[in-house]
Design a protein around this motif. Structure first.
Motif, PDB file in Angstrom:
ATOM      1  N   TYR A 111      53.594 -14.215  86.202  1.00 53.23           N
ATOM      2  CA  TYR A 111      54.249 -13.320  87.155  1.00 53.23           C
ATOM      3  C   TYR A 111      55.464 -14.023  87.734  1.00 53.23           C
ATOM      4  O   TYR A 111      55.405 -15.195  88.076  1.00 53.23           O
ATOM      5  CB  TYR A 111      53.241 -12.979  88.253  1.00 53.23           C
ATOM      6  CG  TYR A 111      53.811 -12.269  89.448  1.00 53.23           C
ATOM      7  CD1 TYR A 111      54.061 -10.912  89.421  1.00 53.23           C
ATOM      8  CD2 TYR A 111      54.099 -12.963  90.613  1.00 53.23           C
ATOM      9  CE1 TYR A 111      54.565 -10.255  90.534  1.00 53.23           C
ATOM     10  CE2 TYR A 111      54.606 -12.320  91.727  1.00 53.23           C
ATOM     11  CZ  TYR A 111      54.839 -10.968  91.675  1.00 53.23           C
ATOM     12  OH  TYR A 111      55.342 -10.326  92.765  1.00 53.23           O
ATOM     13  N   GLU A 112      56.566 -13.283  87.819  1.00 53.58           N
ATOM     14  CA  GLU A 112      57.778 -13.810  88.450  1.00 53.58           C
ATOM     15  C   GLU A 112      58.436 -12.701  89.255  1.00 53.58           C
ATOM     16  O   GLU A 112      58.123 -11.531  89.078  1.00 53.58           O
ATOM     17  CB  GLU A 112      58.783 -14.298  87.392  1.00 53.58           C
ATOM     18  CG  GLU A 112      58.446 -15.591  86.731  1.00 53.58           C
ATOM     19  CD  GLU A 112      59.552 -16.049  85.776  1.00 53.58           C
ATOM     20  OE1 GLU A 112      60.661 -15.472  85.808  1.00 53.58           O
ATOM     21  OE2 GLU A 112      59.292 -16.978  85.007  1.00 53.58           O
ATOM     22  N   LYS A 113      59.371 -13.101  90.083  1.00 51.05           N
ATOM     23  CA  LYS A 113      60.222 -12.131  90.778  1.00 51.05           C
ATOM     24  C   LYS A 113      61.657 -12.418  90.382  1.00 51.05           C
ATOM     25  O   LYS A 113      62.106 -13.551  90.457  1.00 51.05           O
ATOM     26  CB  LYS A 113      60.074 -12.241  92.290  1.00 51.05           C
ATOM     27  CG  LYS A 113      58.887 -11.517  92.831  1.00 51.05           C
ATOM     28  CD  LYS A 113      58.999 -11.352  94.321  1.00 51.05           C
ATOM     29  CE  LYS A 113      57.876 -10.472  94.802  1.00 51.05           C
ATOM     30  NZ  LYS A 113      57.998 -10.178  96.217  1.00 51.05           N
ATOM     31  N   ARG A 114      62.341 -11.384  89.955  1.00 48.12           N
ATOM     32  CA  ARG A 114      63.755 -11.500  89.617  1.00 48.12           C
ATOM     33  C   ARG A 114      64.515 -10.460  90.426  1.00 48.12           C
ATOM     34  O   ARG A 114      64.206  -9.277  90.360  1.00 48.12           O
ATOM     35  CB  ARG A 114      63.989 -11.267  88.126  1.00 48.12           C
ATOM     36  CG  ARG A 114      63.409 -12.368  87.273  1.00 48.12           C
ATOM     37  CD  ARG A 114      63.811 -12.227  85.843  1.00 48.12           C
ATOM     38  NE  ARG A 114      63.199 -13.274  85.025  1.00 48.12           N
ATOM     39  CZ  ARG A 114      63.216 -13.290  83.718  1.00 48.12           C
ATOM     40  NH1 ARG A 114      63.825 -12.322  83.054  1.00 48.12           N
ATOM     41  NH2 ARG A 114      62.640 -14.264  83.062  1.00 48.12           N
ATOM     42  N   LYS A 115      65.488 -10.918  91.171  1.00 49.57           N
ATOM     43  CA  LYS A 115      66.268 -10.050  92.053  1.00 49.57           C
ATOM     44  C   LYS A 115      65.354  -9.280  93.007  1.00 49.57           C
ATOM     45  O   LYS A 115      65.584  -8.121  93.311  1.00 49.57           O
ATOM     46  CB  LYS A 115      67.137  -9.089  91.247  1.00 49.57           C
ATOM     47  CG  LYS A 115      68.162  -9.811  90.395  1.00 49.57           C
ATOM     48  CD  LYS A 115      69.033  -8.837  89.649  1.00 49.57           C
ATOM     49  CE  LYS A 115      69.994  -9.593  88.753  1.00 49.57           C
ATOM     50  NZ  LYS A 115      70.805  -8.717  87.946  1.00 49.57           N
ATOM     51  N   GLY A 116      64.282  -9.935  93.447  1.00 45.18           N
ATOM     52  CA  GLY A 116      63.359  -9.336  94.403  1.00 45.18           C
ATOM     53  C   GLY A 116      62.353  -8.380  93.813  1.00 45.18           C
ATOM     54  O   GLY A 116      61.536  -7.820  94.537  1.00 45.18           O
ATOM     55  N   LYS A 117      62.380  -8.172  92.508  1.00 48.32           N
ATOM     56  CA  LYS A 117      61.458  -7.219  91.880  1.00 48.32           C
ATOM     57  C   LYS A 117      60.458  -7.970  90.996  1.00 48.32           C
ATOM     58  O   LYS A 117      60.816  -8.907  90.287  1.00 48.32           O
ATOM     59  CB  LYS A 117      62.234  -6.206  91.049  1.00 48.32           C
ATOM     60  CG  LYS A 117      63.165  -5.384  91.908  1.00 48.32           C
ATOM     61  CD  LYS A 117      63.802  -4.281  91.139  1.00 48.32           C
ATOM     62  CE  LYS A 117      64.702  -3.507  92.105  1.00 48.32           C
ATOM     63  NZ  LYS A 117      65.227  -2.317  91.526  1.00 48.32           N
TER      64      LYS A 117
END
Length: 109
Positions: free
Chosen positions: A40-46
């Motif tokens: 799991y990651e967050k990219r640009k807050g998503k």
């Protein structure tokens, strides 16, 4: 056109029994040495879910990406030998992959 259709075109006299079809479906021929990593990651807050570590054919992994996106009704892509799914669907993806016979390793929270 899948493999059975191609073989049917090449050998029209051959009759495929239901047992042969069920064996092909049950025994996924995707080769895998180590577990697929589901993180799991967050990219640009998503949030996004990333699957990596598949050692088989690229076409099989692309087909798996398409199937996951369809089953989960979400967007995503296949880039650099990774499947990227929009949203946090680690649990659902892991269940789907385990049903298919993959070993899956969860990374992150």
């Amino acid at each position: 056109m899948d493999l059975h259709d191609q073989l049917k075109n090449l050998f029209p006299d051959h009759v495929i029994s239901n047992e042969e079809i069920n064996e092909d479906i049950d025994n996924n021929i995707w080769m895998q040495d180590e577990p697929i990593v589901c993180k799991y990651e967050k990219r640009k807050g998503k949030p996004i879910t990333i699957l990596e570590g598949y050692t088989g054919a690229t076409d099989d992994f692309k087909a798996l990406a398409k199937e996951l996106k369809t089953k989960l009704s979400v967007g995503g892509s296949y880039k650099d030998d990774k499947i990227i799914i929009q949203g946090d669907y680690r649990d659902k993806i892991m269940q789907i992959l385990k049903k298919k016979g993959f070993a899956v390793k969860r990374v992150g929270n």
